[in-house]
Enzyme design. Sequence first.
Site, PDB file in Angstrom:
ATOM      1  CE  LYS A   1      -5.056  -1.719  -5.946  1.00 22.11           C
ATOM      2  NZ  LYS A   1      -5.518  -3.097  -5.612  1.00 22.11           N
TER       3      LYS A   1
ATOM      4  CE1 TYR B   1     -10.789  -4.844  -6.391  1.00 30.74           C
ATOM      5  CE2 TYR B   1     -10.988  -2.869  -5.064  1.00 30.74           C
ATOM      6  CZ  TYR B   1     -10.228  -3.710  -5.843  1.00 30.74           C
ATOM      7  OH  TYR B   1      -8.898  -3.423  -6.087  1.00 30.74           O
TER       8      TYR B   1
ATOM      9  CG  PHE C   1     -10.142  -9.240   1.436  1.00 29.50           C
ATOM     10  CD1 PHE C   1     -10.385  -8.571   0.242  1.00 29.50           C
ATOM     11  CD2 PHE C   1     -10.018 -10.624   1.400  1.00 29.50           C
ATOM     12  CE1 PHE C   1     -10.510  -9.244  -0.958  1.00 29.50           C
ATOM     13  CE2 PHE C   1     -10.146 -11.322   0.196  1.00 29.50           C
ATOM     14  CZ  PHE C   1     -10.388 -10.634  -0.988  1.00 29.50           C
TER      15      PHE C   1
ATOM     16  NE  ARG D   1      -4.247 -10.125 -13.112  1.00 32.62           N
ATOM     17  CZ  ARG D   1      -4.865  -9.959 -11.944  1.00 32.62           C
ATOM     18  NH1 ARG D   1      -5.561  -8.852 -11.684  1.00 32.62           N
ATOM     19  NH2 ARG D   1      -4.777 -10.876 -11.018  1.00 32.62           N
TER      20      ARG D   1
ATOM     21  CB  THR E   1      -2.819 -10.545  -5.142  1.00 28.93           C
ATOM     22  OG1 THR E   1      -3.509 -10.975  -6.318  1.00 28.93           O
ATOM     23  CG2 THR E   1      -3.705  -9.604  -4.344  1.00 28.93           C
TER      24      THR E   1
ATOM     25  NE  ARG F   1      -0.759  -5.798  -7.394  1.00 25.91           N
ATOM     26  CZ  ARG F   1      -1.823  -6.508  -7.777  1.00 25.91           C
ATOM     27  NH1 ARG F   1      -1.675  -7.767  -8.167  1.00 25.91           N
ATOM     28  NH2 ARG F   1      -3.026  -5.954  -7.787  1.00 25.91           N
TER      29      ARG F   1
ATOM     30  CD  GLU G   1     -12.274  -4.839 -13.880  1.00 22.87           C
ATOM     31  OE1 GLU G   1     -12.358  -5.800 -13.090  1.00 22.87           O
ATOM     32  OE2 GLU G   1     -11.176  -4.409 -14.305  1.00 22.87           O
TER      33      GLU G   1
HETATM   34  P1  DAT Z   1      -5.749  -8.644  -7.867  1.00 20.36           P
HETATM   35  O1  DAT Z   1      -5.761  -7.180  -7.479  1.00 20.36           O
HETATM   36  O2  DAT Z   1      -4.329  -9.172  -7.979  1.00 20.36           O
HETATM   37  O3  DAT Z   1      -6.586  -8.930  -9.072  1.00 20.36           O
HETATM   38  P2  DAT Z   1      -7.880  -9.889  -6.315  1.00 20.36           P
HETATM   39  O4  DAT Z   1      -8.799  -9.530  -7.432  1.00 20.36           O
HETATM   40  O5  DAT Z   1      -7.862 -11.309  -5.862  1.00 20.36           O
HETATM   41  O6  DAT Z   1      -6.362  -9.467  -6.647  1.00 20.36           O
HETATM   42  O7  DAT Z   1      -8.228  -9.003  -5.045  1.00 20.36           O
HETATM   43  C1  DAT Z   1      -8.555  -7.634  -5.209  1.00 20.36           C
HETATM   44  C2  DAT Z   1      -7.827  -6.856  -4.160  1.00 20.36           C
HETATM   45  O8  DAT Z   1      -8.281  -7.249  -2.870  1.00 20.36           O
HETATM   46  C3  DAT Z   1      -6.318  -7.088  -4.129  1.00 20.36           C
HETATM   47  O9  DAT Z   1      -5.634  -6.224  -5.024  1.00 20.36           O
HETATM   48  C4  DAT Z   1      -5.980  -6.803  -2.698  1.00 20.36           C
HETATM   49  C5  DAT Z   1      -7.224  -7.240  -1.936  1.00 20.36           C
HETATM   50  N1  DAT Z   1      -7.074  -8.586  -1.391  1.00 20.36           N
HETATM   51  C6  DAT Z   1      -7.100  -9.752  -2.077  1.00 20.36           C
HETATM   52  N2  DAT Z   1      -6.934 -10.802  -1.259  1.00 20.36           N
HETATM   53  C7  DAT Z   1      -6.804 -10.284  -0.011  1.00 20.36           C
HETATM   54  C8  DAT Z   1      -6.586 -10.827   1.275  1.00 20.36           C
HETATM   55  N3  DAT Z   1      -6.495 -12.150   1.466  1.00 20.36           N
HETATM   56  N4  DAT Z   1      -6.469  -9.978   2.329  1.00 20.36           N
HETATM   57  C9  DAT Z   1      -6.577  -8.634   2.149  1.00 20.36           C
HETATM   58  N5  DAT Z   1      -6.780  -8.048   0.961  1.00 20.36           N
HETATM   59  C10 DAT Z   1      -6.889  -8.854  -0.101  1.00 20.36           C
HETATM   60 MG    MG Z   2      -8.629  -8.809  -9.340  1.00 22.35          MG
END
Ligand code: DAT
Ligand code: MG
Length: 148
Positions: free
Chosen positions: A9, A49, A57, A85, A91, A102, A126
């Site tokens: 990213k 997304y 968020f 993963r 995350t 991370r 995706e």
């Molecule tokens: P991941 O990237 O681990 O698959 P996700 O799909 O739950 O996580 O969320 C996508 C992205 O959104 C993640 O990389 C960062 C952001 N994100 C997730 N939860 C968040 C939160 N509570 N506050 C801010 N950003 C968030």
């Molecule tokens: Mg995700």
Amino acid sequence: MQQTLILLKPDAVQRRLVGEIVSRFERKGMRLAGLKFVQCTKELAEKHYAVHKGKPFYDSLLSFLTSGPTVAMVWEGREAVAASRSMMGLTDGAKAPPGTIRGDLALSVQNNLVHGSDSVENATLEIALWFQPSELVKFDNVDSKWVG
Ligand code: DAT
Ligand code: MG
């Protein structure tokens, strides 16, 4: 063999961590099937997304993903989705264990460097979002019999 979509990213590009992160996927033994450097559009970010639409968020997430260039990749290998993963870690960078991308390189929740598909089904969707079929390349890695 599975394929998965991995995004480095905009924070990974800005922080000059592209080589570091690509290197981890190479060393794991995965095979690179596609790679490109793209400025993600709002339309693509919304599709990518879509599952997070409505969350607090969401708007910030779209701004982040479109804030600069992204390296989009397809990596292939045995259990590539789950393996990626676990290489990425949780995350929230502050909670991700050391040894993960991370955990070693991120502190933030949003600015967590890397995206990886979370299921085989989502990987297929995706990959189709980010790559044309003609942009994916099949070849034999010379060491495939040692890592497979
Ligand atoms: P991941 O990237 O681990 O698959 P996700 O799909 O739950 O996580 O969320 C996508 C992205 O959104 C993640 O990389 C960062 C952001 N994100 C997730 N939860 C968040 C939160 N509570 N506050 C801010 N950003 C968030
Ligand atoms: Mg995700």
